[in-house]
Design a protein around this motif. Structure first.
Motif, PDB file in Angstrom:
ATOM      1  N   GLU A  74       0.832  -1.202   0.000  1.00 46.78           N
ATOM      2  CA  GLU A  74       0.000   0.000   0.000  1.00 46.78           C
ATOM      3  C   GLU A  74       0.868   1.254   0.000  1.00 46.78           C
ATOM      4  OE1 GLU A  74      -4.080  -1.573   2.096  1.00 46.78           O
ATOM      5  OE2 GLU A  74      -2.683  -0.431   3.345  1.00 46.78           O
ATOM      6  N   ARG A 115      -4.690   9.283   2.862  1.00 41.82           N
ATOM      7  CA  ARG A 115      -4.155   7.915   2.933  1.00 41.82           C
ATOM      8  C   ARG A 115      -4.766   7.201   4.136  1.00 41.82           C
ATOM      9  NH1 ARG A 115      -0.066   4.669   5.184  1.00 41.82           N
ATOM     10  NH2 ARG A 115       0.462   6.291   6.707  1.00 41.82           N
ATOM     11  N   ASP A 125      -8.037   2.611  -9.110  1.00 40.05           N
ATOM     12  CA  ASP A 125      -8.753   1.346  -8.974  1.00 40.05           C
ATOM     13  C   ASP A 125     -10.259   1.528  -9.127  1.00 40.05           C
ATOM     14  OD1 ASP A 125      -6.430  -0.229  -8.451  1.00 40.05           O
ATOM     15  OD2 ASP A 125      -6.385   0.588  -6.423  1.00 40.05           O
ATOM     16  N   ARG A 146      -9.992   6.297  -6.051  1.00 43.72           N
ATOM     17  CA  ARG A 146      -9.248   5.498  -5.079  1.00 43.72           C
ATOM     18  C   ARG A 146      -8.142   4.737  -5.792  1.00 43.72           C
ATOM     19  NH1 ARG A 146      -8.774   0.416  -3.692  1.00 43.72           N
ATOM     20  NH2 ARG A 146     -10.572  -0.262  -4.917  1.00 43.72           N
ATOM     21  N   ASP A 147      -6.929   4.878  -5.298  1.00 48.86           N
ATOM     22  CA  ASP A 147      -5.803   4.101  -5.789  1.00 48.86           C
ATOM     23  C   ASP A 147      -5.206   3.368  -4.586  1.00 48.86           C
ATOM     24  OD1 ASP A 147      -3.955   3.941  -8.410  1.00 48.86           O
ATOM     25  OD2 ASP A 147      -2.687   3.808  -6.622  1.00 48.86           O
ATOM     26  N   ARG A 148      -5.449   2.058  -4.519  1.00 44.57           N
ATOM     27  CA  ARG A 148      -5.074   1.255  -3.353  1.00 44.57           C
ATOM     28  C   ARG A 148      -5.700   1.861  -2.091  1.00 44.57           C
ATOM     29  NH1 ARG A 148       1.379   0.262  -4.413  1.00 44.57           N
ATOM     30  NH2 ARG A 148       1.241   0.466  -6.681  1.00 44.57           N
ATOM     31  N   ASN A 149      -4.836   2.325  -1.164  1.00 39.89           N
ATOM     32  CA  ASN A 149      -5.353   2.820   0.114  1.00 39.89           C
ATOM     33  C   ASN A 149      -5.439   4.341   0.184  1.00 39.89           C
ATOM     34  OD1 ASN A 149      -2.449   2.750   0.046  1.00 39.89           O
ATOM     35  ND2 ASN A 149      -2.419   3.209   2.237  1.00 39.89           N
ATOM     36  N   THR A 153      -6.565  -0.378   2.162  1.00 39.93           N
ATOM     37  CA  THR A 153      -7.340  -0.408   0.923  1.00 39.93           C
ATOM     38  C   THR A 153      -8.818  -0.628   1.206  1.00 39.93           C
ATOM     39  OG1 THR A 153      -5.451  -1.211  -0.363  1.00 39.93           O
ATOM     40  CG2 THR A 153      -7.649  -1.616  -1.279  1.00 39.93           C
ATOM     41  N   ASP A 154      -9.112  -1.537   2.134  1.00 46.53           N
ATOM     42  CA  ASP A 154     -10.509  -1.782   2.513  1.00 46.53           C
ATOM     43  C   ASP A 154     -11.125  -0.530   3.137  1.00 46.53           C
ATOM     44  OD1 ASP A 154     -10.489  -4.373   1.593  1.00 46.53           O
ATOM     45  OD2 ASP A 154     -10.013  -5.257   3.545  1.00 46.53           O
ATOM     46  N   ALA A 180     -11.855   1.958   0.427  1.00 47.61           N
ATOM     47  CA  ALA A 180     -13.033   1.552  -0.342  1.00 47.61           C
ATOM     48  C   ALA A 180     -14.313   1.888   0.426  1.00 47.61           C
ATOM     49  CB  ALA A 180     -12.970   0.056  -0.653  1.00 47.61           C
ATOM     50  N   THR A 187      -7.127  -3.973   5.929  1.00 46.96           N
ATOM     51  CA  THR A 187      -6.145  -3.226   5.149  1.00 46.96           C
ATOM     52  C   THR A 187      -6.580  -1.776   4.987  1.00 46.96           C
ATOM     53  OG1 THR A 187      -7.217  -3.699   3.023  1.00 46.96           O
ATOM     54  CG2 THR A 187      -5.634  -5.331   3.845  1.00 46.96           C
ATOM     55  N   THR A 191      -7.353   7.873  -1.238  1.00 49.49           N
ATOM     56  CA  THR A 191      -8.441   8.499  -1.984  1.00 49.49           C
ATOM     57  C   THR A 191      -7.981   9.887  -2.420  1.00 49.49           C
ATOM     58  OG1 THR A 191      -9.431   9.258   0.106  1.00 49.49           O
ATOM     59  CG2 THR A 191     -10.302   7.237  -0.864  1.00 49.49           C
TER      60      THR A 191
END
Length: 213
Positions: free
Chosen positions: A59, A123, A157, A173-176, A133-134, A137, A131, A178
């Protein structure tokens, strides 16, 4: 005459048969306490350090300074860009090199506020339970709530746009991480506003990748 029975108190000093001495009991208590302390410290380190690090593998660990996005963007009309003045510049836990570990946010305006540009990075950190990332999201889902988002392809993503009064917002959103950009100005259509907001988002993503090389 009756002989004293073996094992009676008057038979002589010493610990009762089958019971540890006081010194031995203390040694057992100390050893047990030390073992329990090691377990607590180990579990705390696993919860606060090891598991978040495992969940955060791959991440992003930093975000770029939001102010750099406008300078790096070549798509915005120079006649507009040259008039924009910084109205807000926030960020915390700076790492050096113009990067931040968590959040950076900037806003510019021109022509007495008739034109306004916003860029922000957020971040999301991994925890022992999930994670980053979750978490990012989930944050995107909250921003969709109650709105009429328009899906946008080719950005990170996942990405969507939201028309707002006199402006257009793009959330990516790119990985974790925004990324949020918006462009507000007098315009004939939301597509005209989107045409300025999207290049800002593209530039922000490119700087994000550079910051995490």
């Amino acid at each position: 005459m009756v002989e004293p029975a073996a094992g009676r108190a008057d038979a002589g000093p010493g610990a009762e048969p089958g019971r540890p001495s006081r010194r031995r009991r203390w040694a057992i208590l100390i050893a047990g306490g030390a073992f329990l302390a090691v377990l607590i410290v180990g579990a705390s380190l696993a919860w606060t350090v090891v598991l978040p690090n495992v969940n955060g593998r791959g991440e992003h660990t930093r975000v770029p300074h939001a102010l750099s996005v406008l300078d790096a963007n070549e798509s915005l009309d120079r006649r507009i860009a040259s008039k924009l003045e910084v109205q807000r510049d926030t960020g915390w836990i700076r790492t050096g090199g113009g990067h931040y570990t968590h959040t950076s946010d900037a806003m510019w305006s021109a022509f007495t506020g008739r034109i306004q540009v916003n860029v922000s990075f957020h971040r999301h950190e991994a925890t022992a339970l999930k994670t980053g990332t979750d978490a990012a999201a989930e944050d995107m889902d909250k921003m969709r709530s109650g709105e009429t988002p328009q899906p946008i392809g080719g950005l990170g993503d996942e990405a969507f746009g939201i028309p707002v009064t006199s402006g257009y917002e793009i959330h990516v959103r790119d990985r974790n991480v925004t990324v949020h950009t918006s462009f507000s100005a007098p315009a004939d259509s939301f597509e005209d506003l989107k045409a300025n907001a999207r290049p800002m988002a593209e530039t922000a993503l490119a700087l994000l990748k550079q910051a995490n090389r």
